[in-house]
Motif scaffolding. Sequence first.
Motif, PDB file in Angstrom:
ATOM      1  N   VAL A 100      59.059  73.353 -49.670  1.00 38.30           N
ATOM      2  CA  VAL A 100      58.063  73.590 -50.722  1.00 38.30           C
ATOM      3  C   VAL A 100      58.670  74.523 -51.762  1.00 38.30           C
ATOM      4  CG1 VAL A 100      55.819  74.620 -51.243  1.00 38.30           C
ATOM      5  CG2 VAL A 100      56.094  73.266 -49.183  1.00 38.30           C
ATOM      6  N   TYR A 101      58.569  74.144 -53.044  1.00 41.76           N
ATOM      7  CA  TYR A 101      58.952  75.015 -54.148  1.00 41.76           C
ATOM      8  C   TYR A 101      57.690  75.605 -54.754  1.00 41.76           C
ATOM      9  CZ  TYR A 101      63.866  73.659 -54.401  1.00 41.76           C
ATOM     10  OH  TYR A 101      65.193  73.478 -54.135  1.00 41.76           O
ATOM     11  N   SER A 102      57.720  76.905 -55.034  1.00 48.42           N
ATOM     12  CA  SER A 102      56.600  77.590 -55.669  1.00 48.42           C
ATOM     13  C   SER A 102      57.013  77.995 -57.071  1.00 48.42           C
ATOM     14  CB  SER A 102      56.208  78.833 -54.881  1.00 48.42           C
ATOM     15  OG  SER A 102      55.916  78.492 -53.551  1.00 48.42           O
ATOM     16  N   ILE A 103      56.189  77.613 -58.063  1.00 47.15           N
ATOM     17  CA  ILE A 103      56.452  77.908 -59.472  1.00 47.15           C
ATOM     18  C   ILE A 103      55.391  78.893 -59.921  1.00 47.15           C
ATOM     19  CG2 ILE A 103      56.647  76.908 -61.781  1.00 47.15           C
ATOM     20  CD1 ILE A 103      57.064  74.171 -60.212  1.00 47.15           C
ATOM     21  N   TYR A 104      55.816  80.083 -60.368  1.00 46.25           N
ATOM     22  CA  TYR A 104      54.881  81.144 -60.752  1.00 46.25           C
ATOM     23  C   TYR A 104      55.040  81.527 -62.216  1.00 46.25           C
ATOM     24  CZ  TYR A 104      53.671  82.135 -55.892  1.00 46.25           C
ATOM     25  OH  TYR A 104      53.208  82.045 -54.600  1.00 46.25           O
ATOM     26  N   LYS A 105      53.903  81.827 -62.841  1.00 51.05           N
ATOM     27  CA  LYS A 105      53.864  82.445 -64.167  1.00 51.05           C
ATOM     28  C   LYS A 105      52.651  83.362 -64.182  1.00 51.05           C
ATOM     29  CE  LYS A 105      52.929  82.025 -68.958  1.00 51.05           C
ATOM     30  NZ  LYS A 105      51.659  82.184 -69.581  1.00 51.05           N
ATOM     31  N   ASP A 106      52.859  84.650 -64.217  1.00 48.87           N
ATOM     32  CA  ASP A 106      51.778  85.630 -64.188  1.00 48.87           C
ATOM     33  C   ASP A 106      50.848  85.320 -63.019  1.00 48.87           C
ATOM     34  OD1 ASP A 106      52.955  86.757 -66.425  1.00 48.87           O
ATOM     35  OD2 ASP A 106      51.638  85.734 -67.834  1.00 48.87           O
ATOM     36  N   HIS A 107      49.573  84.994 -63.297  1.00 48.89           N
ATOM     37  CA  HIS A 107      48.623  84.734 -62.215  1.00 48.89           C
ATOM     38  C   HIS A 107      48.458  83.248 -61.904  1.00 48.89           C
ATOM     39  CE1 HIS A 107      46.238  84.528 -65.900  1.00 48.89           C
ATOM     40  NE2 HIS A 107      45.432  83.709 -65.254  1.00 48.89           N
ATOM     41  N   TYR A 108      49.207  82.376 -62.586  1.00 48.44           N
ATOM     42  CA  TYR A 108      49.192  80.947 -62.291  1.00 48.44           C
ATOM     43  C   TYR A 108      50.311  80.616 -61.303  1.00 48.44           C
ATOM     44  CZ  TYR A 108      46.471  80.458 -66.622  1.00 48.44           C
ATOM     45  OH  TYR A 108      45.535  80.566 -67.599  1.00 48.44           O
ATOM     46  N   PHE A 109      50.043  79.678 -60.400  1.00 48.44           N
ATOM     47  CA  PHE A 109      51.119  79.169 -59.554  1.00 48.44           C
ATOM     48  C   PHE A 109      50.813  77.740 -59.142  1.00 48.44           C
ATOM     49  CE2 PHE A 109      48.247  80.752 -56.291  1.00 48.44           C
ATOM     50  CZ  PHE A 109      48.332  79.794 -55.294  1.00 48.44           C
ATOM     51  N   ILE A 110      51.888  76.997 -58.883  1.00 50.46           N
ATOM     52  CA  ILE A 110      51.806  75.639 -58.371  1.00 50.46           C
ATOM     53  C   ILE A 110      52.881  75.502 -57.296  1.00 50.46           C
ATOM     54  CG2 ILE A 110      52.107  73.187 -58.894  1.00 50.46           C
ATOM     55  CD1 ILE A 110      51.165  73.709 -61.700  1.00 50.46           C
ATOM     56  N   LYS A 111      52.481  74.992 -56.131  1.00 51.98           N
ATOM     57  CA  LYS A 111      53.436  74.726 -55.058  1.00 51.98           C
ATOM     58  C   LYS A 111      53.573  73.223 -54.903  1.00 51.98           C
ATOM     59  CE  LYS A 111      52.574  78.995 -52.624  1.00 51.98           C
ATOM     60  NZ  LYS A 111      52.296  79.655 -51.355  1.00 51.98           N
ATOM     61  N   VAL A 112      54.832  72.747 -54.876  1.00 55.49           N
ATOM     62  CA  VAL A 112      55.103  71.313 -54.799  1.00 55.49           C
ATOM     63  C   VAL A 112      56.041  71.015 -53.638  1.00 55.49           C
ATOM     64  CG1 VAL A 112      54.729  70.930 -57.259  1.00 55.49           C
ATOM     65  CG2 VAL A 112      57.011  71.470 -56.449  1.00 55.49           C
ATOM     66  N   LYS A 113      55.903  69.800 -53.092  1.00 52.23           N
ATOM     67  CA  LYS A 113      56.794  69.347 -52.017  1.00 52.23           C
ATOM     68  C   LYS A 113      58.183  69.059 -52.580  1.00 52.23           C
ATOM     69  CE  LYS A 113      53.272  66.900 -49.389  1.00 52.23           C
ATOM     70  NZ  LYS A 113      52.878  65.562 -48.892  1.00 52.23           N
ATOM     71  N   SER A 114      59.198  69.377 -51.807  1.00 50.41           N
ATOM     72  CA  SER A 114      60.573  69.042 -52.214  1.00 50.41           C
ATOM     73  C   SER A 114      61.223  68.247 -51.087  1.00 50.41           C
ATOM     74  CB  SER A 114      61.363  70.309 -52.528  1.00 50.41           C
ATOM     75  OG  SER A 114      61.521  71.074 -51.365  1.00 50.41           O
ATOM     76  N   ASP A 115      60.657  67.098 -50.812  1.00 49.24           N
ATOM     77  CA  ASP A 115      61.083  66.323 -49.658  1.00 49.24           C
ATOM     78  C   ASP A 115      62.170  65.305 -49.947  1.00 49.24           C
ATOM     79  OD1 ASP A 115      59.381  64.920 -51.219  1.00 49.24           O
ATOM     80  OD2 ASP A 115      58.047  64.253 -49.616  1.00 49.24           O
ATOM     81  N   THR A 116      62.629  65.219 -51.200  1.00 49.70           N
ATOM     82  CA  THR A 116      63.714  64.278 -51.509  1.00 49.70           C
ATOM     83  C   THR A 116      64.889  65.024 -52.142  1.00 49.70           C
ATOM     84  OG1 THR A 116      62.931  63.774 -53.736  1.00 49.70           O
ATOM     85  CG2 THR A 116      62.029  62.437 -51.950  1.00 49.70           C
ATOM     86  N   LYS A 117      66.058  64.402 -52.087  1.00 51.75           N
ATOM     87  CA  LYS A 117      67.254  64.988 -52.694  1.00 51.75           C
ATOM     88  C   LYS A 117      67.126  65.061 -54.216  1.00 51.75           C
ATOM     89  CE  LYS A 117      69.913  65.611 -49.101  1.00 51.75           C
ATOM     90  NZ  LYS A 117      70.200  66.951 -48.645  1.00 51.75           N
ATOM     91  N   ALA A 118      66.429  64.093 -54.833  1.00 46.94           N
ATOM     92  CA  ALA A 118      66.273  64.086 -56.284  1.00 46.94           C
ATOM     93  C   ALA A 118      65.488  65.311 -56.755  1.00 46.94           C
ATOM     94  CB  ALA A 118      65.570  62.805 -56.735  1.00 46.94           C
ATOM     95  N   ILE A 119      64.469  65.688 -56.007  1.00 48.35           N
ATOM     96  CA  ILE A 119      63.677  66.868 -56.378  1.00 48.35           C
ATOM     97  C   ILE A 119      64.515  68.125 -56.222  1.00 48.35           C
ATOM     98  CG2 ILE A 119      61.670  68.265 -55.750  1.00 48.35           C
ATOM     99  CD1 ILE A 119      60.270  65.615 -54.982  1.00 48.35           C
TER     100      ILE A 119
END
Length: 141
Positions: A100-119
């Motif tokens: 899982v990759y977590s992308i943060y900016k101040d109080h916003y965040f989005i966590k996304v799956k990184s289950d492939t080599k392309a990601i």
Amino acid sequence: MLLNVSYNDKTRTQKIDAAVGKPFSLKERFNMGGIGSPKLYITETSIEIQNLLILDNNLNTCNIEIRPKGIIVRFRSLLETYGLIIPYYKLKIYKGDMAVYSIYKDHYFIKVKSDTKAIQKFFKKLLDYKADNTPTSIEDL
């Protein structure tokens, strides 16, 4: 900043361009090997984004566009497209457990799956570009 980017609006476009830069030219995109991410499946978000995503029953996905001074994370809710505009100096990316990759900016965040080599390859490209283009002092902004 979280914006509805469904419709063309000059003031909104100018605000986005001021924050993360104008889009790359076709030649620059080709030289970089592409600037967009594959489809990313959202696993968790901050409350503001979650309130938009729960409005419909679709699968929660997003994509990331690399810009010269930042990124735009785009996702859809109902028939609208929203963008989380993140300049590099406010961008924090963490790789967590269970792919899982977590992308943060101040109080916003989005966590996304990184289950492939392309990601994983895309996030490596993004982190390398961020390292090369993040301002090192306040005068560079």
